[in-house]
Design a protein around this motif. Sequence first.
Motif, PDB file in Angstrom:
ATOM      1  N   LYS A 187       0.831  -1.212   0.000  1.00 61.66           N
ATOM      2  CA  LYS A 187       0.000   0.000   0.000  1.00 61.66           C
ATOM      3  C   LYS A 187       0.862   1.258   0.000  1.00 61.66           C
ATOM      4  O   LYS A 187       0.557   2.244  -0.697  1.00 61.66           O
ATOM      5  N   ALA A 188       1.943   1.211   0.800  1.00 61.26           N
ATOM      6  CA  ALA A 188       2.842   2.369   0.866  1.00 61.26           C
ATOM      7  C   ALA A 188       3.485   2.623  -0.494  1.00 61.26           C
ATOM      8  O   ALA A 188       3.593   3.770  -0.950  1.00 61.26           O
ATOM      9  N   GLN A 189       3.908   1.548  -1.149  1.00 63.84           N
ATOM     10  CA  GLN A 189       4.525   1.669  -2.470  1.00 63.84           C
ATOM     11  C   GLN A 189       3.544   2.269  -3.480  1.00 63.84           C
ATOM     12  O   GLN A 189       3.896   3.171  -4.257  1.00 63.84           O
ATOM     13  N   LYS A 190       2.322   1.772  -3.436  1.00 68.10           N
ATOM     14  CA  LYS A 190       1.301   2.278  -4.369  1.00 68.10           C
ATOM     15  C   LYS A 190       0.999   3.750  -4.094  1.00 68.10           C
ATOM     16  O   LYS A 190       0.826   4.554  -5.024  1.00 68.10           O
ATOM     17  N   TYR A 191       0.933   4.116  -2.801  1.00 68.65           N
ATOM     18  CA  TYR A 191       0.646   5.501  -2.427  1.00 68.65           C
ATOM     19  C   TYR A 191       1.745   6.435  -2.935  1.00 68.65           C
ATOM     20  O   TYR A 191       1.467   7.494  -3.520  1.00 68.65           O
ATOM     21  N   VAL A 192       3.018   6.037  -2.724  1.00 69.20           N
ATOM     22  CA  VAL A 192       4.156   6.844  -3.169  1.00 69.20           C
ATOM     23  C   VAL A 192       4.135   7.000  -4.686  1.00 69.20           C
ATOM     24  O   VAL A 192       4.328   8.105  -5.227  1.00 69.20           O
ATOM     25  N   GLU A 193       3.891   5.900  -5.385  1.00 64.11           N
ATOM     26  CA  GLU A 193       3.867   5.948  -6.844  1.00 64.11           C
ATOM     27  C   GLU A 193       2.748   6.863  -7.348  1.00 64.11           C
ATOM     28  O   GLU A 193       2.922   7.607  -8.331  1.00 64.11           O
ATOM     29  N   THR A 194       1.603   6.831  -6.677  1.00 58.88           N
ATOM     30  CA  THR A 194       0.474   7.694  -7.067  1.00 58.88           C
ATOM     31  C   THR A 194       0.821   9.164  -6.892  1.00 58.88           C
ATOM     32  O   THR A 194       0.559  10.006  -7.764  1.00 58.88           O
ATOM     33  N   LEU A 229      11.642  13.743  -2.251  1.00 58.25           N
ATOM     34  CA  LEU A 229      11.607  12.906  -1.046  1.00 58.25           C
ATOM     35  C   LEU A 229      10.819  11.619  -1.302  1.00 58.25           C
ATOM     36  O   LEU A 229      11.200  10.531  -0.850  1.00 58.25           O
ATOM     37  N   LEU A 230       9.706  11.766  -2.033  1.00 58.63           N
ATOM     38  CA  LEU A 230       8.883  10.587  -2.357  1.00 58.63           C
ATOM     39  C   LEU A 230       9.653   9.619  -3.249  1.00 58.63           C
ATOM     40  O   LEU A 230       9.583   8.394  -3.066  1.00 58.63           O
ATOM     41  N   LEU A 231      10.388  10.167  -4.217  1.00 58.68           N
ATOM     42  CA  LEU A 231      11.194   9.323  -5.110  1.00 58.68           C
ATOM     43  C   LEU A 231      12.270   8.579  -4.319  1.00 58.68           C
ATOM     44  O   LEU A 231      12.608   7.432  -4.627  1.00 58.68           O
ATOM     45  N   ALA A 232      12.802   9.262  -3.288  1.00 64.39           N
ATOM     46  CA  ALA A 232      13.829   8.628  -2.452  1.00 64.39           C
ATOM     47  C   ALA A 232      13.241   7.514  -1.597  1.00 64.39           C
ATOM     48  O   ALA A 232      13.947   6.571  -1.208  1.00 64.39           O
ATOM     49  N   LEU A 233      11.933   7.631  -1.292  1.00 66.65           N
ATOM     50  CA  LEU A 233      11.277   6.607  -0.470  1.00 66.65           C
ATOM     51  C   LEU A 233      11.068   5.297  -1.238  1.00 66.65           C
ATOM     52  O   LEU A 233      11.056   4.221  -0.642  1.00 66.65           O
ATOM     53  N   GLY A 234      10.899   5.402  -2.547  1.00 67.47           N
ATOM     54  CA  GLY A 234      10.626   4.220  -3.369  1.00 67.47           C
ATOM     55  C   GLY A 234      11.616   3.088  -3.156  1.00 67.47           C
ATOM     56  O   GLY A 234      11.225   1.965  -2.807  1.00 67.47           O
ATOM     57  N   PRO A 235      12.933   3.344  -3.350  1.00 67.23           N
ATOM     58  CA  PRO A 235      13.915   2.275  -3.157  1.00 67.23           C
ATOM     59  C   PRO A 235      13.911   1.712  -1.740  1.00 67.23           C
ATOM     60  O   PRO A 235      14.109   0.511  -1.543  1.00 67.23           O
ATOM     61  N   ARG A 236      13.663   2.584  -0.754  1.00 67.04           N
ATOM     62  CA  ARG A 236      13.648   2.124   0.630  1.00 67.04           C
ATOM     63  C   ARG A 236      12.482   1.180   0.881  1.00 67.04           C
ATOM     64  O   ARG A 236      12.617   0.160   1.575  1.00 67.04           O
ATOM     65  N   ALA A 242      12.714  -2.714   1.807  1.00 63.16           N
ATOM     66  CA  ALA A 242      12.028  -3.281   2.972  1.00 63.16           C
ATOM     67  C   ALA A 242      11.156  -4.468   2.566  1.00 63.16           C
ATOM     68  O   ALA A 242      11.110  -5.492   3.258  1.00 63.16           O
ATOM     69  N   GLN A 243      10.477  -4.337   1.416  1.00 64.81           N
ATOM     70  CA  GLN A 243       9.647  -5.431   0.920  1.00 64.81           C
ATOM     71  C   GLN A 243      10.493  -6.660   0.604  1.00 64.81           C
ATOM     72  O   GLN A 243      10.105  -7.789   0.901  1.00 64.81           O
ATOM     73  N   GLN A 244      11.658  -6.427   0.010  1.00 64.31           N
ATOM     74  CA  GLN A 244      12.554  -7.532  -0.309  1.00 64.31           C
ATOM     75  C   GLN A 244      13.039  -8.210   0.959  1.00 64.31           C
ATOM     76  O   GLN A 244      13.146  -9.451   1.021  1.00 64.31           O
ATOM     77  N   ALA A 245      13.323  -7.398   1.976  1.00 62.98           N
ATOM     78  CA  ALA A 245      13.778  -7.953   3.259  1.00 62.98           C
ATOM     79  C   ALA A 245      12.690  -8.817   3.884  1.00 62.98           C
ATOM     80  O   ALA A 245      12.977  -9.888   4.454  1.00 62.98           O
ATOM     81  N   ARG A 246      11.438  -8.372   3.766  1.00 62.78           N
ATOM     82  CA  ARG A 246      10.317  -9.144   4.308  1.00 62.78           C
ATOM     83  C   ARG A 246      10.140 -10.458   3.544  1.00 62.78           C
ATOM     84  O   ARG A 246       9.836 -11.497   4.124  1.00 62.78           O
TER      85      ARG A 246
END
Length: 310
Positions: A117-124, A143-150, A154-158
Amino acid sequence: DIMGGGEVGEEQFLDLLRTRLMVNTVVAMTDTMAVKGGKTLRKLDLAEMVEQIEEPTKDPDLGLLRVKAKAEKDGKEGYITVCGNQGTAYLVTYDAESALERKVEQALQDLMGAGGKAQKYVETKVDELKNVHKGPLSETKALLLALGPRIREAQQARKQLKAKLVEAKGRHKEEVEKDKKVRQEAIDRQAADKIMEEVDKVVKVAEEHAERAIELAQKLAKSDGSDVDDLLKSMEAAEKDLAAVTEPTATAVAVVKQQMQLDSVKNAAEGPFRETRTALVKVKVKLGTMESRCKKQISLLAGARKQVTH
């Protein structure tokens, strides 16, 4: 008691008498035993605990197995379907290990969902600001673009954590199965030893009887015949002894065959019972050899007796 003090407190004792169930699949708790016409009190979450209040009974209309229970989360009481008509298990017997495992899996699933959901929100939001190139909103976009990789990291880590959990679960299952196999083998070994103990007893009786009779028959067959009358009587008695060996031998053979027909022995592909089956086959052959030796001695004695009388 769990603390090793030798005493069980009232709370611990009462806990032993409780029947706890765990939600295996999300299910509704209703206010009546019958599903039709009942009001949903609330949904029960996966891995949630409930305490059984009454014995399970079948819904008279739908035939579903239902139980009255109390939710540990909020104390709410109501009726829950234990098992569906298609075999879906909504409630299962509580097991601390399984409950913890379900909770961890659910937590990971929730994290993955939140991350998505966070990824989708950032992309939107980034898409909404794609035409902004300066000012505060431009900084926000950066800042939003910088959040994408993070977020993706995090998703990959999960995902990796989930994979490790699955791997650990597999290893644990293997260890449990291994331990179960060891314990079962110990039980089988004890049962197999008991079988051989019973067989050994009857075989020993037959062997002792046969060895005595054969030894005496061999001595008589080699006798010089100095006292003909006594020798003939001894030979006759020895023949009877040899013939009498057939009774304990037949008993031993019957016991061996009986044990070989046991399903645990007959169908064993490995382990103690297969070893026992192999040992029983050898014992059976041994008894057959012993019986043949007795018959041979009877024949030799008969020939020796003819020589003495002529």
